[in-house]
Design an enzyme around this catalytic site. Structure first.
Site, PDB file in Angstrom:
ATOM      1  N   GLY A 128      47.892  39.675   7.093  1.00 55.83           N
ATOM      2  CA  GLY A 128      48.910  38.659   6.884  1.00 55.83           C
ATOM      3  C   GLY A 128      50.225  39.126   7.480  1.00 55.83           C
ATOM      4  O   GLY A 128      50.401  40.326   7.733  1.00 55.83           O
ATOM      5  N   GLN A 188      59.324  39.648   8.444  1.00 53.42           N
ATOM      6  CA  GLN A 188      58.877  40.958   8.932  1.00 53.42           C
ATOM      7  C   GLN A 188      59.089  41.121  10.436  1.00 53.42           C
ATOM      8  O   GLN A 188      59.038  42.230  10.958  1.00 53.42           O
ATOM      9  CB  GLN A 188      57.388  41.179   8.604  1.00 53.42           C
ATOM     10  CG  GLN A 188      57.126  41.320   7.113  1.00 53.42           C
ATOM     11  CD  GLN A 188      55.659  41.559   6.832  1.00 53.42           C
ATOM     12  OE1 GLN A 188      54.871  40.628   6.758  1.00 53.42           O
ATOM     13  NE2 GLN A 188      55.268  42.828   6.719  1.00 53.42           N
ATOM     14  N   CYS A 224      51.475  47.380   3.211  1.00 53.36           N
ATOM     15  CA  CYS A 224      52.374  46.438   3.869  1.00 53.36           C
ATOM     16  C   CYS A 224      52.766  47.010   5.227  1.00 53.36           C
ATOM     17  O   CYS A 224      53.093  48.189   5.328  1.00 53.36           O
ATOM     18  CB  CYS A 224      53.616  46.205   3.011  1.00 53.36           C
ATOM     19  SG  CYS A 224      54.774  45.015   3.741  1.00 53.36           S
ATOM     20  N   LEU A 225      52.730  46.156   6.236  1.00 53.00           N
ATOM     21  CA  LEU A 225      53.078  46.611   7.585  1.00 53.00           C
ATOM     22  C   LEU A 225      54.538  47.057   7.657  1.00 53.00           C
ATOM     23  O   LEU A 225      54.904  47.801   8.561  1.00 53.00           O
ATOM     24  CB  LEU A 225      52.815  45.490   8.597  1.00 53.00           C
ATOM     25  CG  LEU A 225      51.334  45.092   8.735  1.00 53.00           C
ATOM     26  CD1 LEU A 225      51.193  43.854   9.614  1.00 53.00           C
ATOM     27  CD2 LEU A 225      50.516  46.248   9.308  1.00 53.00           C
ATOM     28  N   HIS A 258      51.561  38.133  -1.759  1.00 53.87           N
ATOM     29  CA  HIS A 258      52.298  39.191  -1.042  1.00 53.87           C
ATOM     30  C   HIS A 258      53.171  38.572   0.055  1.00 53.87           C
ATOM     31  O   HIS A 258      54.341  38.949   0.214  1.00 53.87           O
ATOM     32  CB  HIS A 258      51.261  40.167  -0.465  1.00 53.87           C
ATOM     33  CG  HIS A 258      51.804  41.275   0.381  1.00 53.87           C
ATOM     34  ND1 HIS A 258      51.689  42.606   0.040  1.00 53.87           N
ATOM     35  CD2 HIS A 258      52.433  41.267   1.578  1.00 53.87           C
ATOM     36  CE1 HIS A 258      52.247  43.351   0.990  1.00 53.87           C
ATOM     37  NE2 HIS A 258      52.695  42.570   1.944  1.00 53.87           N
ATOM     38  N   GLU A 259      52.607  37.616   0.804  1.00 50.43           N
ATOM     39  CA  GLU A 259      53.363  37.014   1.917  1.00 50.43           C
ATOM     40  C   GLU A 259      54.478  36.105   1.403  1.00 50.43           C
ATOM     41  O   GLU A 259      55.584  36.096   1.958  1.00 50.43           O
ATOM     42  CB  GLU A 259      52.433  36.221   2.846  1.00 50.43           C
ATOM     43  CG  GLU A 259      51.286  37.009   3.449  1.00 50.43           C
ATOM     44  CD  GLU A 259      51.694  38.314   4.094  1.00 50.43           C
ATOM     45  OE1 GLU A 259      52.877  38.473   4.456  1.00 50.43           O
ATOM     46  OE2 GLU A 259      50.833  39.199   4.213  1.00 50.43           O
ATOM     47  N   HIS A 267      57.440  38.048   0.512  1.00 47.10           N
ATOM     48  CA  HIS A 267      58.278  38.425   1.660  1.00 47.10           C
ATOM     49  C   HIS A 267      59.318  37.343   1.956  1.00 47.10           C
ATOM     50  O   HIS A 267      60.436  37.643   2.374  1.00 47.10           O
ATOM     51  CB  HIS A 267      57.423  38.617   2.917  1.00 47.10           C
ATOM     52  CG  HIS A 267      56.821  39.982   3.075  1.00 47.10           C
ATOM     53  ND1 HIS A 267      57.574  41.131   3.162  1.00 47.10           N
ATOM     54  CD2 HIS A 267      55.530  40.389   3.203  1.00 47.10           C
ATOM     55  CE1 HIS A 267      56.772  42.175   3.318  1.00 47.10           C
ATOM     56  NE2 HIS A 267      55.525  41.757   3.347  1.00 47.10           N
TER      57      HIS A 267
HETATM   58  O1  GNR Z   1      47.631  43.983   6.240  1.00 53.06           O
HETATM   59  C1  GNR Z   1      47.942  43.876   5.053  1.00 53.06           C
HETATM   60  N1  GNR Z   1      47.033  44.226   4.106  1.00 53.06           N
HETATM   61  C2  GNR Z   1      47.190  43.945   2.768  1.00 53.06           C
HETATM   62  C3  GNR Z   1      46.329  44.578   1.876  1.00 53.06           C
HETATM   63  C4  GNR Z   1      46.430  44.334   0.526  1.00 53.06           C
HETATM   64  C5  GNR Z   1      47.378  43.451   0.063  1.00 53.06           C
HETATM   65  C6  GNR Z   1      48.247  42.823   0.931  1.00 53.06           C
HETATM   66  C7  GNR Z   1      48.154  43.073   2.279  1.00 53.06           C
HETATM   67  S1  GNR Z   1      49.227  42.267   3.387  1.00 53.06           S
HETATM   68  C8  GNR Z   1      49.293  43.441   4.667  1.00 53.06           C
HETATM   69  C9  GNR Z   1      50.084  42.899   5.847  1.00 53.06           C
HETATM   70  C10 GNR Z   1      51.505  42.655   5.418  1.00 53.06           C
HETATM   71  O2  GNR Z   1      52.311  43.535   5.245  1.00 53.06           O
HETATM   72  N2  GNR Z   1      51.840  41.423   5.189  1.00 53.06           N
HETATM   73  O3  GNR Z   1      53.069  41.134   4.757  1.00 53.06           O
HETATM   74 NI    NI Z   2      53.750  42.916   3.716  1.00 52.37          NI
END
Ligand code: GNR
Ligand code: NI
Length: 175
Positions: free
Chosen positions: A49, A54, A96-97, A138-139, A142
Site C-alpha cells: 500500500g 508518503q 511501513c515504507l 494503515h493507509e 497516513h
Molecule cells: O508494505 C507495507 N506492508 C504492510 C504490512 C503490514 C501492515 C501494513 C503495511 S503497509 C506497508 C506499505 C506502507 O507503508 N504503506 O503506507
Molecule cells: Ni505506511
C-alpha cells in the site's frame, strides 16, 4: 516516464505528519497522473500500500494491492474513509515504507467498513478484515498524519524511532 517511481519520504519528514486534504473536482488531472506513479512506486518498493503523503503529496489518495505478486490487483482509493469499525480488535505485525526496517505488532479493529471513490468517481464501499483491513486502516492513518508507531506504547514507539534514526545515520554514512 509517467509511471517512474517517486521518492518515498522517511520519518521524521514533517510532511508525513500533515493532514491531507480531500481530492476535489479540480484535482482530476493531477490524481490520474499521480495514481499510476504511486502504484509503480509501491510495486518497486515493494509494498502492499502507499498513501499520497508518503510521496509528498497532501491529497487523500491511496493505492493498494494485497494480492499475490504473480497476480497484480491494483486498487486506487480516492477520499477513502472508515465509516464503521468492529469493537473486536486484532493484532498484526506492521511495517511501513516510511519507517524502513522497522516492524511491530499493532492492535486495531479487526474489521472495518471503508467508503471511497474510484478514479472515475464511482462510489465504492466494502467491509475488510485480515491483511486488507489492516492495510486500509494503515493507509487511511497516513492521510491524517498518523503512523503505525502511534498505536504503540510510548516506550516501544521511542525505541523503534531511535533504532530507525540510528540505522538511517549509518546508511547516510555508508552512502
Ligand atoms: O508494505 C507495507 N506492508 C504492510 C504490512 C503490514 C501492515 C501494513 C503495511 S503497509 C506497508 C506499505 C506502507 O507503508 N504503506 O503506507
Ligand atoms: Ni505506511
Amino acid at each position: 516516464m509517467s509511471d517512474a517511481p517517486l521518492p518515498i519520504l522517511i520519518v521524521p519528514d514533517p510532511r508525513l505528519r500533515q493532514k491531507a486534504r480531500p481530492v476535489g473536482e479540480g484535482d482530476g488531472d493531477a490524481v490520474r497522473e499521480l495514481a499510476p506513479r504511486m502504484l509503480a512506486t509501491m510495486y518497486a518498493a515493494p509494498g502492499i500500500g502507499l498513501a499520497a503523503p508518503q510521496v509528498g503529496v497532501g491529497l487523500r489518495l491511496v493505492v493498494l494491492d494485497v494480492g499475490p505478486r504473480e497476480k497484480p490487483e491494483p486498487m486506487v482509493l480516492v477520499n477513502p474513509e472508515i465509516v464503521a469499525a468492529s469493537t473486536e480488535r486484532a493484532v498484526r505485525e506492521e511495517g511501513c515504507l516510511s519507517l524502513p526496517g522497522q516492524f511491530a505488532d499493532v492492535e486495531r479493529p479487526a474489521r472495518v467498513r471503508v467508503r471511497w471513490r474510484e478514479l472515475d468517481g464511482t462510489r465504492r464501499e466494502m467491509e475488510a478484515e485480515g491483511l486488507l483491513g489492516v492495510c486500509l486502516q494503515h493507509e487511511i492513518d497516513h492521510l491524517d498524519g498518523v503512523l503505525f508507531v502511534d498505536h504503540l506504547s510510548a516506550l516501544k514507539r521511542n525505541m523503534l524511532l531511535r533504532k530507525l534514526a540510528k540505522e538511517q545515520r549509518a546508511k547516510a554514512r555508508a552512502e
